[in-house]
Write a protein that holds these residues in place. Structure first.
Motif, PDB file in Angstrom:
ATOM      1  N   ARG A 105      11.637  37.910  17.845  1.00 49.20           N
ATOM      2  CA  ARG A 105      11.860  36.634  17.170  1.00 49.20           C
ATOM      3  C   ARG A 105      10.927  35.556  17.685  1.00 49.20           C
ATOM      4  NH1 ARG A 105      18.323  36.185  18.032  1.00 49.20           N
ATOM      5  NH2 ARG A 105      18.849  38.369  17.542  1.00 49.20           N
ATOM      6  N   TYR A 106      10.450  35.717  18.908  1.00 49.65           N
ATOM      7  CA  TYR A 106       9.618  34.698  19.538  1.00 49.65           C
ATOM      8  C   TYR A 106       8.209  35.209  19.848  1.00 49.65           C
ATOM      9  CZ  TYR A 106      14.269  32.819  19.904  1.00 49.65           C
ATOM     10  OH  TYR A 106      15.531  32.390  19.601  1.00 49.65           O
ATOM     11  N   GLY A 107       7.779  36.227  19.099  1.00 52.24           N
ATOM     12  CA  GLY A 107       6.385  36.655  19.161  1.00 52.24           C
ATOM     13  C   GLY A 107       6.015  37.512  20.344  1.00 52.24           C
ATOM     14  N   MET A 108       6.988  38.219  20.955  1.00 51.11           N
ATOM     15  CA  MET A 108       6.698  39.055  22.109  1.00 51.11           C
ATOM     16  C   MET A 108       7.216  40.463  21.874  1.00 51.11           C
ATOM     17  SD  MET A 108       7.769  36.516  25.256  1.00 51.11           S
ATOM     18  CE  MET A 108       9.128  35.729  24.380  1.00 51.11           C
ATOM     19  N   ASP A 109       6.557  41.453  22.499  1.00 49.97           N
ATOM     20  CA  ASP A 109       7.184  42.766  22.551  1.00 49.97           C
ATOM     21  C   ASP A 109       8.165  42.776  23.725  1.00 49.97           C
ATOM     22  OD1 ASP A 109       5.758  43.284  24.957  1.00 49.97           O
ATOM     23  OD2 ASP A 109       4.157  44.322  23.897  1.00 49.97           O
ATOM     24  N   HIS A 110       8.951  43.849  23.810  1.00 52.47           N
ATOM     25  CA  HIS A 110      10.030  43.870  24.790  1.00 52.47           C
ATOM     26  C   HIS A 110       9.490  43.832  26.223  1.00 52.47           C
ATOM     27  CE1 HIS A 110      14.027  44.442  26.290  1.00 52.47           C
ATOM     28  NE2 HIS A 110      13.723  45.568  26.880  1.00 52.47           N
ATOM     29  N   GLN A 111       8.373  44.480  26.483  1.00 57.53           N
ATOM     30  CA  GLN A 111       7.840  44.517  27.833  1.00 57.53           C
ATOM     31  C   GLN A 111       7.387  43.138  28.293  1.00 57.53           C
ATOM     32  OE1 GLN A 111       8.279  47.290  29.504  1.00 57.53           O
ATOM     33  NE2 GLN A 111       7.545  46.351  31.401  1.00 57.53           N
ATOM     34  N   GLU A 112       6.717  42.397  27.407  1.00 59.35           N
ATOM     35  CA  GLU A 112       6.317  41.036  27.771  1.00 59.35           C
ATOM     36  C   GLU A 112       7.552  40.164  28.012  1.00 59.35           C
ATOM     37  OE1 GLU A 112       3.835  37.114  26.173  1.00 59.35           O
ATOM     38  OE2 GLU A 112       3.983  38.906  24.896  1.00 59.35           O
ATOM     39  N   TRP A 113       8.572  40.368  27.183  1.00 59.33           N
ATOM     40  CA  TRP A 113       9.820  39.625  27.338  1.00 59.33           C
ATOM     41  C   TRP A 113      10.414  39.847  28.731  1.00 59.33           C
ATOM     42  CZ3 TRP A 113      13.029  36.029  25.843  1.00 59.33           C
ATOM     43  CH2 TRP A 113      14.395  36.155  25.998  1.00 59.33           C
ATOM     44  N   LEU A 114      10.466  41.117  29.153  1.00 59.77           N
ATOM     45  CA  LEU A 114      10.994  41.418  30.479  1.00 59.77           C
ATOM     46  C   LEU A 114      10.146  40.791  31.575  1.00 59.77           C
ATOM     47  CD1 LEU A 114      12.052  45.175  30.187  1.00 59.77           C
ATOM     48  CD2 LEU A 114      13.544  43.190  30.381  1.00 59.77           C
ATOM     49  N   GLU A 115       8.828  40.880  31.443  1.00 68.90           N
ATOM     50  CA  GLU A 115       7.952  40.356  32.485  1.00 68.90           C
ATOM     51  C   GLU A 115       8.073  38.844  32.609  1.00 68.90           C
ATOM     52  OE1 GLU A 115       4.172  41.843  31.322  1.00 68.90           O
ATOM     53  OE2 GLU A 115       4.573  43.894  32.040  1.00 68.90           O
ATOM     54  N   ARG A 116       8.255  38.157  31.505  1.00 67.72           N
ATOM     55  CA  ARG A 116       8.369  36.698  31.564  1.00 67.72           C
ATOM     56  C   ARG A 116       9.741  36.259  32.064  1.00 67.72           C
ATOM     57  NH1 ARG A 116       4.109  34.159  30.112  1.00 67.72           N
ATOM     58  NH2 ARG A 116       2.509  35.267  28.923  1.00 67.72           N
ATOM     59  N   ARG A 117      10.766  37.056  31.794  1.00 66.72           N
ATOM     60  CA  ARG A 117      12.095  36.742  32.309  1.00 66.72           C
ATOM     61  C   ARG A 117      12.223  37.107  33.782  1.00 66.72           C
ATOM     62  NH1 ARG A 117      16.222  39.936  28.983  1.00 66.72           N
ATOM     63  NH2 ARG A 117      17.722  38.820  30.274  1.00 66.72           N
ATOM     64  N   ARG A 118      11.470  38.100  34.229  1.00 65.13           N
ATOM     65  CA  ARG A 118      11.656  38.648  35.587  1.00 65.13           C
ATOM     66  C   ARG A 118      10.339  38.663  36.358  1.00 65.13           C
ATOM     67  NH1 ARG A 118      15.300  44.009  34.226  1.00 65.13           N
ATOM     68  NH2 ARG A 118      16.807  42.995  32.864  1.00 65.13           N
ATOM     69  N   HIS A 119       9.681  37.514  36.406  1.00 69.79           N
ATOM     70  CA  HIS A 119       8.371  37.487  37.051  1.00 69.79           C
ATOM     71  C   HIS A 119       8.468  37.429  38.577  1.00 69.79           C
ATOM     72  CE1 HIS A 119       9.404  33.205  36.501  1.00 69.79           C
ATOM     73  NE2 HIS A 119       8.678  32.983  37.581  1.00 69.79           N
ATOM     74  N   THR A 120       9.682  37.345  39.126  1.00 71.87           N
ATOM     75  CA  THR A 120       9.882  37.589  40.551  1.00 71.87           C
ATOM     76  C   THR A 120      10.917  38.703  40.688  1.00 71.87           C
ATOM     77  OG1 THR A 120      11.732  36.044  40.861  1.00 71.87           O
ATOM     78  CG2 THR A 120       9.511  35.126  41.009  1.00 71.87           C
ATOM     79  N   LEU A 121      11.004  39.300  41.862  1.00 74.57           N
ATOM     80  CA  LEU A 121      11.860  40.466  42.053  1.00 74.57           C
ATOM     81  C   LEU A 121      13.336  40.143  41.856  1.00 74.57           C
ATOM     82  CD1 LEU A 121      10.140  42.130  45.154  1.00 74.57           C
ATOM     83  CD2 LEU A 121       9.978  42.818  42.755  1.00 74.57           C
TER      84      LEU A 121
END
Length: 320
Positions: A105-121
């Motif tokens: 819905r916001y122009g991202m694939d699922h992997q990019e979505w995860l990386e942007r939500r979880r950019h730290t451990l």
């Protein structure tokens, strides 16, 4: 009832088998698709309070049975906004495949979505709807389709984390409050970011106590996580950074966690007040479906050791 060791506890044919020293128990001798008698409900409720997350294998639940299972333990939350994958006619059931749609819905694939939500451990660790003033009391999640490997979920015990702090730090934490806000861990895309705009238009934020008192057990819980919490109130930015590092590291220490391998028909039932969990991020590159369904139980407003409840900043209470 036996002491809480590796021995099983039993009642109404239900057996409680702890799986780690602090967190998680596997429940056997019960068919969740049928009505539970009062004794079985009491055993399961007591085990949930003690072990924080319970695991059931080889259960055959449809959506109606899933909702019926939840009712003896609380009031299922009726969700007013769900995705296309959630079943029609069951507003209490949310299908996790809907989360896969969200990125698109916001122009991202699922992997990019995860990386942007979880950019730290630590960013993936959360309790369900923790930015609401009334987070769910519990969640019941069932697996319909899972990958042949990967896709595990991990939980951590917030009561054990609090008890594991030194006494001076516990006393200090008892007095603190923190802002929980939707999207604080999200790393924006360069330029215009449609998801950031969505967050601004639909923001949810609450000031919760850093230490929450469990409304049933009376235990004190270190009520922080990496996904919603970015600011402890009334401390400097430098102090805030160090305190959050201390508290988030404490609540995610491996000895307080349990990791669950899903199979079709598996059910996990966790106390959302006393745990945080980490959804899997190791299946985005795999071409295997993972379809899960959850029902959440209505919760109350958290209260700190001083008796002061959480304060809503913005956003409606869950279920309203």
């Amino acid at each position: 009832m036996t002491t809480h060791t590796a021995k099983a506890e039993a009642g109404a044919g239900v057996k409680v088998n702890p799986v780690t020293g602090y967190t998680g128990a596997e429940i056997t001798g019960v068919d969740l698709a049928g009505p539970l008698d009062d004794e079985a409900v009491a055993v399961i409720r007591a085990a949930l309070l003690r072990w924080k997350v319970l695991f059931f294998r080889d259960q055959r639940l449809d959506h109606a049975a899933h909702v019926a299972l939840a009712r003896p333990f609380g009031e299922p939350v009726v969700l007013h906004s769900r995705g296309k994958a959630s079943p029609e006619g069951f507003p209490e059931v949310e299908t996790t495949a809907d989360r896969l749609e969200l990125a698109g819905r916001y122009g991202m694939d699922h992997q990019e979505w995860l990386e942007r939500r979880r950019h730290t451990l630590s960013r993936g660790w959360h309790c369900d709807h923790g930015a609401r003033v009334n987070p769910p009391a519990a969640t019941i999640l069932r697996a319909e389709t899972v990958p042949p490997y990967g896709g595990d979920t991990t939980w951590s015990n917030l009561a054990a984390a609090y008890a594991g702090l030194s006494e001076p730090v516990r006393e200090f934490a008892d007095r603190l409050r923190a802002e929980h806000r939707l999207g604080v861990g999200y790393q924006p895309r360069p330029g215009h970011d449609a998801y950031v705009q969505h967050l601004q238009d639909h923001q949810v934020a609450t000031v919760h106590p850093v230490v929450r008192v469990h409304p049933e057990s009376g235990e004190r819980l270190l009520f922080v996580n990496g996904y919603y919490v970015e600011q402890i109130l009334d401390v400097s930015r430098a102090e805030n950074r160090l305190l959050l590092e201390l508290f988030v590291e404490q609540v995610t220490r491996p000895e307080y966690t349990v990791r669950f391998r899903w199979e079709p028909g598996s059910v996990a039932f966790w106390d959302n007040r006393a745990t945080i969990h980490l959804a899997p991020s190791d299946t985005g590159h795999l071409d295997f479906p993972r379809i899960m369904h959850r029902v959440m139980l209505a919760g109350d407003v958290p209260v700190g050791p001083d008796g002061r409840p959480s304060d809503s900043i913005c956003g409606a209470p869950l279920g309203s």
